[in-house]
Design an enzyme around this catalytic site. Structure first.
Site, short mmCIF file in Angstrom:
data_model
loop_
_atom_site.label_atom_id
_atom_site.label_comp_id
_atom_site.label_asym_id
_atom_site.label_seq_id
_atom_site.Cartn_x
_atom_site.Cartn_y
_atom_site.Cartn_z
N ASP A 46 -5.35 -2.86 -3.34
CA ASP A 46 -4.42 -2.64 -2.24
C ASP A 46 -3.84 -3.95 -1.72
OD1 ASP A 46 -3.46 -2.25 0.50
OD2 ASP A 46 -4.32 -0.25 0.34
N SER A 97 0.84 -1.19 0.00
CA SER A 97 0.00 0.00 0.00
C SER A 97 0.88 1.25 0.00
CB SER A 97 -0.95 -0.03 1.20
OG SER A 97 -1.92 0.99 1.10
#
Length: 577
Positions: A375, A200
């Protein structure tokens, strides 16, 4: 010389199944018991105190790995920890330079004058043995070639604004990565770490520091400036709808890539590929052999993301290096996807940070086959297990353990409340029978589990390394970030100025990170030493590893510091066309 613990691939040690991010009930209970048992600081025992490990070098080219957790805006805390690490690295470089200089002075006192092959102590302090002139370390050479003053200091505080203001006007770190740092601000993490793994926003940082070879100060500037563009203006406030626009992040990364590109004139940053050696990409992938870490190379980056494929439970690795698993690779490691994906740098940062309900997924067409990325925190928010699994497949027969695996978190979590919880709170959370809602709620719950498992992954890594006093260490703010939403961006005072966009959030993260790095040993959290000691020992190890490599010299060292990277003539200040 102290030897590092035997890896788990040897008989009698359990395999690292936890590198996948999936933990058994027994593992979780064991980790819970270990975390609740008070510990004592290791002060007297030389080995367990970490001092013996920090000052020893088993092999100069055993790798140093950096892993960075996901955490939204809290990644700013990770960069602050990295800033503190680079400060300690600078102090150790100066200390060891002084020690070597004193030795030279002592040797010089035995002769009338230095010969052509000797360095005076003054030259040594400005550069490093045998390579000062080659790397352009003398102040007059640096100022003439790069157009910058060697008396550089920390940049003045700036307020968040458009990303263009982050681009260094002197092209110093973009064009002269082989030059010895003449100030703390010029130190490049990519000169100390071999691989950087991130999930992320941790992936964004790994890309900035590793693939783009930026300084930590540049990363902090970018984080502050992009924060307002990303989180300052919501796209939607409706629960379960995408909250923010992703275009600001794309444009920011493209601008940085374009400014730092050394291969293409007037680069717009849209087409530069994440893997290195893009011009030989087809040839490299056609070989289908493991990435040879013994060959000359630069620091490599790897971003964890999530995609729909046959390994839906595993993270998907977006590598800057092509890697295929060998037949002799340990059978207990996690076999992630192989090769490397021909994705532009900006799209990799989007792929790893496309948090559900925060930013839209990113898609890419691979020769007619479309692939979507989300993500990486959905799979493995703490990438340390993936990094160790990758290490064992890359260094089989070459290194039993990393020289250092430094895991940097974004704050210990509070499992009762998290920033994502706000996404689905309210009346919608109580409506049964809505298939789409239940599906999205399951995604959120899965992501929360992976996020809170980051600390459990840490406990498993610590057990695997037989403690944190040797090659594995984790730095993670223990108090103050657990209830901070991942998208917190609150206007307020920052650096003595009022009403700064995101100012309150930035000030809070700076305060709690400073307190964490300055606090005493906490037996409830720390395993052998307070954060400041682990930080200093990590810095000493990194410096000694780097200096041992430089002493060996050769093509491998020159490649590692970036001497053979493309250098565009029209970007070099002071260079003849």
């Amino acid at each position: 010389m102290t030897k590092t613990p035997t890896p788990s691939s040897t008989p009698g040690t359990p395999p690292l199944a936890r590198s996948t991010g999936r933990l058994s009930i027994a593992d979780i209970r064991k980790a819970s018991r270990s975390s609740s048992t008070p510990r004592r600081a290791e002060m007297d025992d030389f080995e367990k105190s970490g001092r013996a490990w920090a000052r020893g070098v088993d092999d100069a080219w055993w790798p140093c790995l950096l892993t960075l957790d996901g955490g939204g805006i809290r990644g700013y805390s990770s960069l602050l920890i990295m800033k503190a690490l680079m400060h300690e690295i600078w102090l150790w470089e100066q200390k060891l330079d002084a020690e070597e200089a004193s030795q030279i002075v002592e040797e010089d006192s035995k002769v009338d004058s230095p010969t052509d092959t000797q360095q005076t102590s003054g030259e040594l302090l400005r550069g490093r043995p045998q390579v000062a002139d080659a790397l352009g370390n003398h102040s007059e050479h640096v100022e003439a070639q790069f157009g910058v003053s060697v008396e550089s200091s920390a940049p003045e505080n700036i307020t968040p604004s458009h990303v263009q203001s982050t681009i260094h006007k002197d092209n110093l770190t973009a064009s002269a990565t082989v030059k010895k740092a003449l100030s703390e601000e010029e130190l490049l993490p990519c000169h100390y770490f071999d691989f950087m793994f991130g999930t992320s926003t941790g992936g964004l940082i790994a890309t900035m520091l590793g693939r783009l070879r930026m300084t930590v100060s540049e990363g902090l500037d970018l984080y502050r400036q992009v924060g307002d563009d990303l989180f300052g203006r919501r796209r939607s406030s409706i629960p379960l709808m995408t909250k923010y626009h992703h275009e600001p992040l794309e444009k920011a990364v493209q601008a940085i890539v374009g400014a730092r590109c050394q291969e293409h004139s007037k680069c717009d940053g849209k087409h530069d590929l994440f893997p290195w050696e893009a011009e030989r990409f087809d040839e490299i992938l056609a070989r289908h052999i493991p990435f040879d870490v013994s060959e000359p190379r630069v620091c490599q980056s790897c971003c964890l993301t999530a995609t729909h494929d046959e390994q839906i439970s595993e993270a998907y690795l977006l590598r800057s290096y092509p890697h295929y698993y060998s037949e002799t690779a340990p059978n207990w490691i996690t076999r992630y996807n192989e090769g490397a994906d021909e994705l532009p740098i900006w799209k990799v940062t989007r792929a790893t940070s496309a948090a559900p309900f925060y930013f839209e997924m990113v898609t890419h067409d691979f020769n007619g086959e479309e692939k979507s990325f989300k993500d990486g925190g959905i799979r493995e928010n703490n990438p340390s297990g993936a990094a160790l699994s990758e290490f064992h497949s890359l260094y089989e027969g070459k290194a039993p353990t990393p020289a250092l695996l430094l895991s940097v978190g974004t704050g210990r979590p509070d499992q009762t409340q998290d920033g994502f919880a706000q996404t689905w709170s309210g009346p919608l959370g109580h409506i049964p029978g809505v298939a789409k809602f239940l599906e999205k709620r399951a995604v959120v719950q899965n992501l929360l589990i992976k996020y809170t498992e980051g600390e459990k992954q840490h406990h498993q890594m610590r057990e695997h390394a037989h403690g944190e006093h040797t090659w594995y260490k984790r730095l993670n703010v223990s108090e103050g970030l657990q209830n901070m939403p991942l998208d917190a961006w609150v206007k307020g005072e920052w650096q003595g100025k009022s009403n700064i966009p995101g100012g309150q959030s930035l000030t809070h993260m700076e305060d709690v990170t400073d307190k964490y790095l300055e606090r005493d040993f906490d037996p409830k959290v720390d395993s052998y030493a307070p954060p400041s000691v682990m930080l200093k020992q990590s810095a000493e190890k990194l410096v000694r590893q780097r200096r041992a490599r430089e002493k060996m010299g050769g093509v491998r060292w020159q490649a590692f510091v970036g001497e053979y990277l493309p250098k565009r003539k029209d970007s070099m200040v002071g260079e003849e066309s």
